[in-house]
Motif scaffolding. Structure first.
Motif, PDB file in Angstrom:
ATOM      1  N   ARG A 104      -8.046  19.719  92.548  1.00  0.00           N
ATOM      2  CA  ARG A 104      -6.897  19.947  93.418  1.00  0.00           C
ATOM      3  C   ARG A 104      -5.580  19.807  92.647  1.00  0.00           C
ATOM      4  N   SER A 105      -5.559  18.866  91.725  1.00  0.00           N
ATOM      5  CA  SER A 105      -4.330  18.647  90.964  1.00  0.00           C
ATOM      6  C   SER A 105      -4.688  18.005  89.637  1.00  0.00           C
ATOM      7  N   VAL A 106      -3.728  18.007  88.744  1.00  0.00           N
ATOM      8  CA  VAL A 106      -3.923  17.377  87.446  1.00  0.00           C
ATOM      9  C   VAL A 106      -2.658  16.615  87.083  1.00  0.00           C
ATOM     10  N   GLN A 107      -2.844  15.517  86.388  1.00  0.00           N
ATOM     11  CA  GLN A 107      -1.722  14.737  85.913  1.00  0.00           C
ATOM     12  C   GLN A 107      -1.952  14.463  84.430  1.00  0.00           C
ATOM     13  N   TRP A 108      -0.867  14.515  83.660  1.00  0.00           N
ATOM     14  CA  TRP A 108      -0.937  14.195  82.234  1.00  0.00           C
ATOM     15  C   TRP A 108      -0.158  12.917  81.974  1.00  0.00           C
ATOM     16  N   PHE A 109      -0.729  12.066  81.105  1.00  0.00           N
ATOM     17  CA  PHE A 109      -0.118  10.795  80.762  1.00  0.00           C
ATOM     18  C   PHE A 109      -0.073  10.629  79.249  1.00  0.00           C
ATOM     19  N   ARG A 110       0.890   9.819  78.800  1.00  0.00           N
ATOM     20  CA  ARG A 110       0.873   9.341  77.428  1.00  0.00           C
ATOM     21  C   ARG A 110       0.764   7.818  77.471  1.00  0.00           C
ATOM     22  N   GLN A 111      -0.165   7.291  76.681  1.00  0.00           N
ATOM     23  CA  GLN A 111      -0.311   5.842  76.584  1.00  0.00           C
ATOM     24  C   GLN A 111       0.224   5.416  75.225  1.00  0.00           C
ATOM     25  N   ASN A 112       1.201   4.501  75.243  1.00  0.00           N
ATOM     26  CA  ASN A 112       1.786   4.099  73.973  1.00  0.00           C
ATOM     27  C   ASN A 112       0.996   2.963  73.340  1.00  0.00           C
ATOM     28  N   SER A 113       1.467   2.508  72.200  1.00  0.00           N
ATOM     29  CA  SER A 113       0.720   1.518  71.417  1.00  0.00           C
ATOM     30  C   SER A 113       0.592   0.187  72.150  1.00  0.00           C
ATOM     31  N   ARG A 114       1.507  -0.063  73.109  1.00  0.00           N
ATOM     32  CA  ARG A 114       1.419  -1.312  73.883  1.00  0.00           C
ATOM     33  C   ARG A 114       0.511  -1.162  75.096  1.00  0.00           C
ATOM     34  N   GLY A 115       0.024   0.048  75.312  1.00  0.00           N
ATOM     35  CA  GLY A 115      -0.906   0.263  76.420  1.00  0.00           C
ATOM     36  C   GLY A 115      -0.275   0.806  77.677  1.00  0.00           C
ATOM     37  N   TYR A 165       2.809  16.136  86.826  1.00  0.00           N
ATOM     38  CA  TYR A 165       1.883  16.278  87.940  1.00  0.00           C
ATOM     39  C   TYR A 165       1.916  17.750  88.325  1.00  0.00           C
ATOM     40  N   LEU A 166       0.730  18.380  88.370  1.00  0.00           N
ATOM     41  CA  LEU A 166       0.689  19.796  88.741  1.00  0.00           C
ATOM     42  C   LEU A 166      -0.374  20.028  89.796  1.00  0.00           C
ATOM     43  N   ALA A 167       0.020  20.721  90.833  1.00  0.00           N
ATOM     44  CA  ALA A 167      -0.947  21.223  91.805  1.00  0.00           C
ATOM     45  C   ALA A 167      -1.259  22.698  91.520  1.00  0.00           C
ATOM     46  N   SER A 168      -0.408  23.336  90.719  1.00  0.00           N
ATOM     47  CA  SER A 168      -0.639  24.717  90.281  1.00  0.00           C
ATOM     48  C   SER A 168       0.449  25.091  89.285  1.00  0.00           C
ATOM     49  N   GLY A 169       0.246  26.219  88.596  1.00  0.00           N
ATOM     50  CA  GLY A 169       1.301  26.783  87.770  1.00  0.00           C
ATOM     51  C   GLY A 169       1.632  25.974  86.530  1.00  0.00           C
ATOM     52  N   THR A 170       2.903  26.056  86.126  1.00  0.00           N
ATOM     53  CA  THR A 170       3.347  25.396  84.904  1.00  0.00           C
ATOM     54  C   THR A 170       4.580  24.547  85.172  1.00  0.00           C
ATOM     55  N   LYS A 171       4.753  23.562  84.292  1.00  0.00           N
ATOM     56  CA  LYS A 171       5.963  22.752  84.324  1.00  0.00           C
ATOM     57  C   LYS A 171       6.386  22.486  82.894  1.00  0.00           C
ATOM     58  N   GLU A 172       7.690  22.355  82.728  1.00  0.00           N
ATOM     59  CA  GLU A 172       8.211  22.131  81.387  1.00  0.00           C
ATOM     60  C   GLU A 172       9.212  20.996  81.443  1.00  0.00           C
ATOM     61  N   ASN A 173       9.165  20.161  80.412  1.00  0.00           N
ATOM     62  CA  ASN A 173      10.120  19.067  80.323  1.00  0.00           C
ATOM     63  C   ASN A 173      10.419  18.853  78.849  1.00  0.00           C
ATOM     64  N   GLY A 174      11.571  19.354  78.426  1.00  0.00           N
ATOM     65  CA  GLY A 174      11.930  19.227  77.015  1.00  0.00           C
ATOM     66  C   GLY A 174      10.957  19.987  76.129  1.00  0.00           C
ATOM     67  N   ARG A 175      10.336  19.271  75.208  1.00  0.00           N
ATOM     68  CA  ARG A 175       9.415  19.920  74.271  1.00  0.00           C
ATOM     69  C   ARG A 175       7.987  19.960  74.788  1.00  0.00           C
ATOM     70  N   ASP A 196      -4.477  26.026  85.544  1.00  0.00           N
ATOM     71  CA  ASP A 196      -5.048  27.306  85.943  1.00  0.00           C
ATOM     72  C   ASP A 196      -5.093  27.438  87.455  1.00  0.00           C
ATOM     73  N   SER A 197      -4.298  28.351  87.990  1.00  0.00           N
ATOM     74  CA  SER A 197      -4.145  28.425  89.441  1.00  0.00           C
ATOM     75  C   SER A 197      -5.275  29.175  90.132  1.00  0.00           C
ATOM     76  N   LYS A 198      -6.051  29.943  89.350  1.00  0.00           N
ATOM     77  CA  LYS A 198      -7.117  30.738  89.983  1.00  0.00           C
ATOM     78  C   LYS A 198      -8.353  29.889  90.231  1.00  0.00           C
ATOM     79  N   GLU A 199      -8.976  29.492  89.146  1.00  0.00           N
ATOM     80  CA  GLU A 199     -10.239  28.755  89.284  1.00  0.00           C
ATOM     81  C   GLU A 199     -10.018  27.243  89.305  1.00  0.00           C
ATOM     82  N   ARG A 200      -8.850  26.811  88.872  1.00  0.00           N
ATOM     83  CA  ARG A 200      -8.471  25.398  88.895  1.00  0.00           C
ATOM     84  C   ARG A 200      -9.487  24.560  88.120  1.00  0.00           C
ATOM     85  N   ALA A 227      -7.584  14.337  86.631  1.00  0.00           N
ATOM     86  CA  ALA A 227      -7.627  15.341  87.689  1.00  0.00           C
ATOM     87  C   ALA A 227      -8.151  14.731  88.978  1.00  0.00           C
ATOM     88  N   GLU A 228      -7.726  15.342  90.062  1.00  0.00           N
ATOM     89  CA  GLU A 228      -8.164  14.918  91.386  1.00  0.00           C
ATOM     90  C   GLU A 228      -8.957  16.035  92.012  1.00  0.00           C
TER      91      GLU A 228
END
Lengths: 112, 115
Positions: A30-41, A48-58, A64-68, A90-91
């Motif tokens: 249904r959705s996907v989330q991306w995280f970065r874990q730093n050296s301190r944990g 957070y995406l339910a579909s499509g694309t998102k951009e933030n800086g670099r 994938d909106s079709k087959e997800r 992912a959820e």
């Protein structure tokens, strides 16, 4: 059960280069989330995406909106501070609340 | 951005003792979660909690585990008694229902060491 396959498991980049991480899902999500874990944990939410694309800086992420069944995270012009472990999660939906299934992580090391 | 606070950041206890991990979720969030991460491995879902009840739990959420959030206070994970294999970093998260707001926000974790 539902699985999230993340690749690569480790990645070494030189500063200024571009790369991409990928997560494949064994079932429709249904959705996907991306995280970065730093050296301190600490776990930092990147997208957070339910579909499509998102951009933030670099960083740019797509779901994938079709087959997800897959998502990508693109890193442009990698910098030293981008180093860390990146997780997709992912959820599947249909359950109670937002139960996230995590990938196994990508250990990114950016070198001068 | 929104912050989830976890107290303490580290806890060392002897096997068989009870431990309570505390989480202060984002103030207007309604869903609460605990995840477990063994060193170097992926995060694994333990339990989610809404409206005073456990909504879903995984097989990792053993009978020795319990969660609660008394009104206006911390969302807690209690382990009684602890076992060696409970050593891990426990992450609390919270979210609010509906669209973009369903983003989960994680705390920085409590590293539990069971001796």
């Amino acid at each position: 059960g539902d699985q999230v396959e993340q690749s690569p498991s480790a990645l070494s980049l030189h500063e200024g280069t571009d790369s991409a991480l990928r997560c494949n899902f064994t079932t429709t999500m249904r959705s996907v989330q991306w995280f970065r874990q730093n050296s301190r944990g600490s776990l930092i939410s990147l997208f957070y995406l339910a579909s499509g694309t998102k951009e933030n800086g670099r960083l740019k992420s797509a779901f994938d909106s079709k087959e997800r069944r897959y998502s990508t995270l693109h890193i442009r012009d990698a910098q030293l501070e981008d180093s860390g472990t990146y997780f997709c999660a992912a959820e599947a939906g249909g359950g109670s609340g937002n139960k996230l299934i995590f990938g196994t992580g990508t250990l990114l090391s950016v070198k001068p | 951005g929104p912050k989830v606070l976890q107290i303490p950041s580290h806890q060392i206890i002897d096997m068989g003792q009870m431990v309570t991990l505390n989480c202060d979720p984002v103030s207007n969030h309604l869903y609460f979660y605990w995840y477990k991460q063994i060193l170097g491995q992926q995060m694994e879902f333990l339990v989610n909690f809404y409206n005073g009840k456990v909504m879903e739990k995984s097989k990792l959420f053993k009978d020795q585990f319990s969660v609660e959030r008394p009104d206006g206070s911390y969302f807690t994970l209690k382990i009684q008694p602890t076992a060696l294999e409970d050593s891990a970093v426990y992450f609390c998260a919270s979210s609010s229902p509906g669209g973009e707001a369903e983003t989960l926000y994680f705390g920085s974790g409590t590293r539990l060491t069971v001796l």
